[in-house]
Motif scaffolding. Structure first.
Motif, PDB file in Angstrom:
ATOM      1  N   ASN A 163     -63.618 -40.198 -46.230  1.00 22.28           N
ATOM      2  CA  ASN A 163     -64.142 -39.143 -47.095  1.00 22.28           C
ATOM      3  C   ASN A 163     -63.117 -38.032 -47.298  1.00 22.28           C
ATOM      4  OD1 ASN A 163     -64.301 -37.782 -44.617  1.00 22.28           O
ATOM      5  ND2 ASN A 163     -66.522 -38.048 -44.452  1.00 22.28           N
ATOM      6  N   ILE A 164     -61.929 -38.193 -46.703  1.00 22.71           N
ATOM      7  CA  ILE A 164     -60.838 -37.242 -46.929  1.00 22.71           C
ATOM      8  C   ILE A 164     -59.516 -37.975 -46.736  1.00 22.71           C
ATOM      9  CG2 ILE A 164     -60.593 -36.384 -44.547  1.00 22.71           C
ATOM     10  CD1 ILE A 164     -60.506 -33.524 -45.928  1.00 22.71           C
ATOM     11  N   PHE A 165     -58.497 -37.511 -47.433  1.00 19.72           N
ATOM     12  CA  PHE A 165     -57.202 -38.198 -47.495  1.00 19.72           C
ATOM     13  C   PHE A 165     -56.102 -37.264 -47.003  1.00 19.72           C
ATOM     14  CE2 PHE A 165     -53.357 -39.117 -50.047  1.00 19.72           C
ATOM     15  CZ  PHE A 165     -53.168 -40.461 -49.778  1.00 19.72           C
ATOM     16  N   HIS A 166     -55.251 -37.782 -46.119  1.00 17.82           N
ATOM     17  CA  HIS A 166     -54.147 -36.978 -45.573  1.00 17.82           C
ATOM     18  C   HIS A 166     -52.887 -37.840 -45.552  1.00 17.82           C
ATOM     19  CE1 HIS A 166     -52.576 -34.187 -42.104  1.00 17.82           C
ATOM     20  NE2 HIS A 166     -51.727 -34.301 -43.127  1.00 17.82           N
ATOM     21  N   SER A 167     -51.878 -37.411 -46.308  1.00 18.07           N
ATOM     22  CA  SER A 167     -50.627 -38.169 -46.393  1.00 18.07           C
ATOM     23  C   SER A 167     -49.475 -37.359 -45.808  1.00 18.07           C
ATOM     24  CB  SER A 167     -50.310 -38.522 -47.849  1.00 18.07           C
ATOM     25  OG  SER A 167     -49.103 -39.243 -47.938  1.00 18.07           O
ATOM     26  N   HIS A 168     -48.499 -38.100 -45.258  1.00 22.77           N
ATOM     27  CA  HIS A 168     -47.285 -37.472 -44.721  1.00 22.77           C
ATOM     28  C   HIS A 168     -46.067 -37.768 -45.580  1.00 22.77           C
ATOM     29  CE1 HIS A 168     -48.873 -36.121 -40.771  1.00 22.77           C
ATOM     30  NE2 HIS A 168     -49.753 -37.063 -41.006  1.00 22.77           N
ATOM     31  N   THR A 169     -46.209 -38.680 -46.533  1.00 27.24           N
ATOM     32  CA  THR A 169     -45.095 -39.035 -47.401  1.00 27.24           C
ATOM     33  C   THR A 169     -45.520 -38.905 -48.856  1.00 27.24           C
ATOM     34  OG1 THR A 169     -45.729 -41.367 -47.145  1.00 27.24           O
ATOM     35  CG2 THR A 169     -43.940 -40.552 -45.750  1.00 27.24           C
ATOM     36  N   TYR A 170     -44.586 -39.140 -49.764  1.00 28.51           N
ATOM     37  CA  TYR A 170     -44.799 -38.733 -51.144  1.00 28.51           C
ATOM     38  C   TYR A 170     -44.262 -39.773 -52.127  1.00 28.51           C
ATOM     39  CZ  TYR A 170     -40.206 -37.211 -49.616  1.00 28.51           C
ATOM     40  OH  TYR A 170     -38.963 -37.160 -49.045  1.00 28.51           O
ATOM     41  N   GLY A 171     -44.312 -41.045 -51.737  1.00 26.58           N
ATOM     42  CA  GLY A 171     -43.880 -42.116 -52.625  1.00 26.58           C
ATOM     43  C   GLY A 171     -45.035 -42.685 -53.430  1.00 26.58           C
ATOM     44  N   PRO A 172     -44.846 -43.851 -54.044  1.00 20.97           N
ATOM     45  CA  PRO A 172     -45.887 -44.463 -54.878  1.00 20.97           C
ATOM     46  C   PRO A 172     -47.200 -44.695 -54.131  1.00 20.97           C
ATOM     47  CG  PRO A 172     -43.780 -45.581 -55.195  1.00 20.97           C
ATOM     48  CD  PRO A 172     -43.596 -44.633 -54.044  1.00 20.97           C
ATOM     49  N   TYR A 173     -47.126 -45.024 -52.850  1.00 25.44           N
ATOM     50  CA  TYR A 173     -48.338 -45.295 -52.079  1.00 25.44           C
ATOM     51  C   TYR A 173     -49.200 -44.040 -51.950  1.00 25.44           C
ATOM     52  CZ  TYR A 173     -51.102 -47.848 -48.590  1.00 25.44           C
ATOM     53  OH  TYR A 173     -52.112 -48.495 -47.925  1.00 25.44           O
ATOM     54  N   TYR A 174     -48.538 -42.902 -51.854  1.00 27.51           N
ATOM     55  CA  TYR A 174     -49.250 -41.613 -51.783  1.00 27.51           C
ATOM     56  C   TYR A 174     -50.096 -41.400 -53.030  1.00 27.51           C
ATOM     57  CZ  TYR A 174     -49.455 -36.511 -52.638  1.00 27.51           C
ATOM     58  OH  TYR A 174     -49.837 -35.240 -52.965  1.00 27.51           O
ATOM     59  N   PHE A 175     -49.517 -41.642 -54.209  1.00 30.92           N
ATOM     60  CA  PHE A 175     -50.261 -41.459 -55.456  1.00 30.92           C
ATOM     61  C   PHE A 175     -51.328 -42.538 -55.626  1.00 30.92           C
ATOM     62  CE2 PHE A 175     -46.222 -39.309 -56.323  1.00 30.92           C
ATOM     63  CZ  PHE A 175     -46.690 -38.097 -56.811  1.00 30.92           C
ATOM     64  N   TRP A 176     -50.992 -43.769 -55.257  1.00 35.39           N
ATOM     65  CA  TRP A 176     -51.928 -44.876 -55.427  1.00 35.39           C
ATOM     66  C   TRP A 176     -53.175 -44.677 -54.572  1.00 35.39           C
ATOM     67  CZ3 TRP A 176     -51.585 -50.110 -52.572  1.00 35.39           C
ATOM     68  CH2 TRP A 176     -52.592 -50.964 -53.045  1.00 35.39           C
ATOM     69  N   LYS A 177     -52.992 -44.434 -53.298  1.00 43.73           N
ATOM     70  CA  LYS A 177     -54.123 -44.273 -52.393  1.00 43.73           C
ATOM     71  C   LYS A 177     -54.850 -42.941 -52.615  1.00 43.73           C
ATOM     72  CE  LYS A 177     -54.373 -48.039 -50.004  1.00 43.73           C
ATOM     73  NZ  LYS A 177     -55.593 -48.863 -50.070  1.00 43.73           N
ATOM     74  N   GLY A 178     -54.107 -41.919 -53.004  1.00 47.50           N
ATOM     75  CA  GLY A 178     -54.731 -40.610 -53.171  1.00 47.50           C
ATOM     76  C   GLY A 178     -55.526 -40.451 -54.444  1.00 47.50           C
TER      77      GLY A 178
END
Length: 566
Positions: free
Chosen positions: A261-276
């Motif tokens: 129910n909440i999203f927390h990323s440590h990186t900023y590549g394509p996976y960050y945008f896709w999952k977020g």
């Protein structure tokens, strides 16, 4: 042109034009859209069958009268009509409230734009009546829009008179194209509406579940799980997972196909945008890097710096909340003009993971080939200019009686600044310095335990973990004297302004036992600022605040109170 329309106008002239325009404006279907009828009236004016000023007056009056009729009907009878409308009509009070809010935000300009837009002109009268837009505001808008729209179409019909046969053929085809366009628009609106309803139902379900159990279903992401593991970002990600996984209020999903129910990323590549993408309103990003982090890190960093800044701004803006790991990072994000919420939370240090033990010291020294009586000076970081590895080599040259070890490699391979230059320095380095290459995080505690002094000559950092890990391992830590640390650390720390100062401080730590003991105490004070429990509580509080804000329902003002301002 439909023959019945031509016959009607031929027989009744202006009266027919008035009735046709008026009836269609109040919602009665006729075989020809008003826009085409007005063009045809302009053509008849060109042919001399009708008088141009009279056509203008007739059609503008009919359009305005029909608009006002429809508006007044829903202005005075809207409540009754809404109460007795069929249930299948998707026009609820809440829908009207949302629509009213949007119209209110746009003001009279929004109403005017709707009044001059084909296909939705008539609906504007209905909505304005239902929203009880005051007549003193709506009537002038209706009049001006009628003059503008009707005058334009009639004039175009007059101008296109010499070419009417060609135009009529195209207009005949246009009827079907326009019908197809309307159906397409309706389909798009329907699909969009259905998608919105499904999203709202999903959101309501998530809210109900969250309010029921109050669990934070945290979806944590880091692309370092697959690449570039030999760096501080991966360490921060691993340790934060370890810290949060033991909390009873958190259900942790990591990188996979699971949902939270909440999203927390440590990186900023394509996976960050896709999952977020699916977590709009609940996206959190820990900003481990800033534009200045590219300096001395990647090839051609000076030429690429504007592009790097632009990309990082996009990365930060995609998040709803950006965690700044230091005051320097917070300032850099604000300087980029990012509108996302920014909070400052430091990286936690799990001191128990790095504590020195006799077993680890023995393992580390055996791994590095260091004898028990030899002093070891350790450096950790990627093989790049920014980390000061070349200065570390100069220190080893100046202190030939001491052993030096540099742990770290190039996670980005050839996309690292100064590969050939630094490789040449390493190949020609003295025998008292050893380069281990990249090491996994589980190999690091023995390497810290094997050392006696930790030097950190990096030229740019945000909230570096390597010196804090060394401090947790009981080592005296010497930093380069840069401005980032003056705002990051409240406790005192050892610092050196240049290579000569590093050499002098390192030699004193080896030669002076009292100074060494005091420096170890300084390290203990330093890591106290990064208490894991304090930082964990700050993160959990941020997660809950973000979720509460996301799940809070929109509150619209009442129709009457909003329009009363007008």
């Amino acid at each position: 042109m439909p023959p019945q329309i031509v016959q009607l106008i031929s027989s009744y002239s202006y009266l027919a034009l008035f009735l046709l325009i008026y009836l269609q404006e109040i919602g009665v279907p006729i075989p020809l859209p008003n826009e085409l009828l007005m063009l045809f009236a302009g053509y008849l004016s060109f042919k001399g069958i009708l008088f141009f000023p009279a056509v203008l007056l007739c059609i503008i009056t009919a359009d305005f009268t029909g608009t006002i009729t429809l508006y007044l009907l829903f202005y005075f009878c809207g409540n009754y009509l809404m109460a007795h409308k069929p249930k299948w009509i998707p026009l609820s009070d809440s829908t009207l409230d949302r629509l009213q809010q949007k119209v209110t935000q746009g003001g009279w300009w929004a109403v005017f734009l709707c009044r001059i837009t084909p296909f939705i002109r008539g609906y504007t009268s209905v909505v304005s009546g239902l929203l009880r837009l005051k007549p003193k505001w709506f009537m002038p808008i209706a009049g001006i829009s009628s003059i503008l729209v009707c005058g334009t179409y009639i004039t175009l019909g007059e101008i296109s008179g010499p070419y009417w046969n060609e135009v009529a053929i195209k207009l005949n085809h246009f009827r079907y194209e326009a019908l197809g366009l309307v159906l397409l628009i309706i389909s798009i609106i329907g699909i969009t509406r259905l998608s919105t309803i499904l999203k709202e139902k999903k959101k309501a379900k998530e809210k109900l579940q969250y309010e029921k159990d109050r669990f934070i279903r945290l979806h944590m992401v880091s692309e370092t799980a697959w690449v570039t593991q030999g760096q501080g970002v991966h360490t921060a990600y691993i340790e934060l997972m370890e810290l949060l996984a033991g909390d009873r209020d958190i259900i942790l999903t990591v990188n996979g196909e699971g949902k939270g129910n909440i999203f927390h990323s440590h990186t900023y590549g394509p996976y960050y945008f896709w999952k977020g993408w699916a977590y709009k309103g609940r996206r959190i990003l820990t900003a481990h890097v800033i534009p200045d982090s590219s300096k001395g890190t990647i090839p051609f960093w000076k030429q690429l710096f504007p592009l790097t800044s632009l990309y990082l701004k996009m990365v930060y803006s995609f998040a709803d909340v950006v965690i700044a790991i230091s005051p320097t990072v917070e300032k850099a994000i604000k300087d980029l003009g990012v509108k996302s919420d920014i909070v400052r939370i430091y990286n936690p240090v799990l001191t128990e993971n790095w504590a020195r033990t006799p077993e680890n010291r023995q393992i580390g020294r055996k791994l590095l080939g260091i004898k028990p009586n030899e002093k070891l000076i350790l450096g950790v970081g990627q093989l790049q200019e920014r980390k000061g590895v070349e200065d570390f080599i100069d220190m080893a040259i100046a202190m030939p009686d001491q052993k030096f070890v540099w742990v770290g490699g190039r996670p980005w391979g050839m996309f690292t600044e100064g590969v050939q230059r630094i490789n040449n320095r390493i190949e020609n380095a003295p025998a008292n310095i050893f380069f281990t290459g990249l090491k996994a995080i589980e190999d690091m505690p023995p390497l810290y335990a094997a050392a006696d002094v930790f030097l950190f000559p990096s030229y740019q950092e945000n909230c570096p973990l390597a010196p804090l890990e060394a401090a947790a391992a009981g080592l005296p830590v010497v930093y380069r004297d840069i401005k980032e640390y003056t705002t990051l650390y409240r406790a005192p720390y050892l610092r050196a302004t240049d290579t000569a100062a590093f050499i002098k401080t390192a030699q004193r730590l080896i030669d002076d036992p009292d100074y060494y003991c005091e420096s170890v105490k300084t390290s203990c004070q330093l890591i106290a600022e990064f208490d894991k429990e304090k930082i964990k509580n700050e993160l959990i509080s941020l997660y809950r605040q973000t979720l509460d804000k996301y799940f809070e329902e929109n509150k619209w003002g009442s129709i009457s109170s909003t329009w009363a301002k007008h």
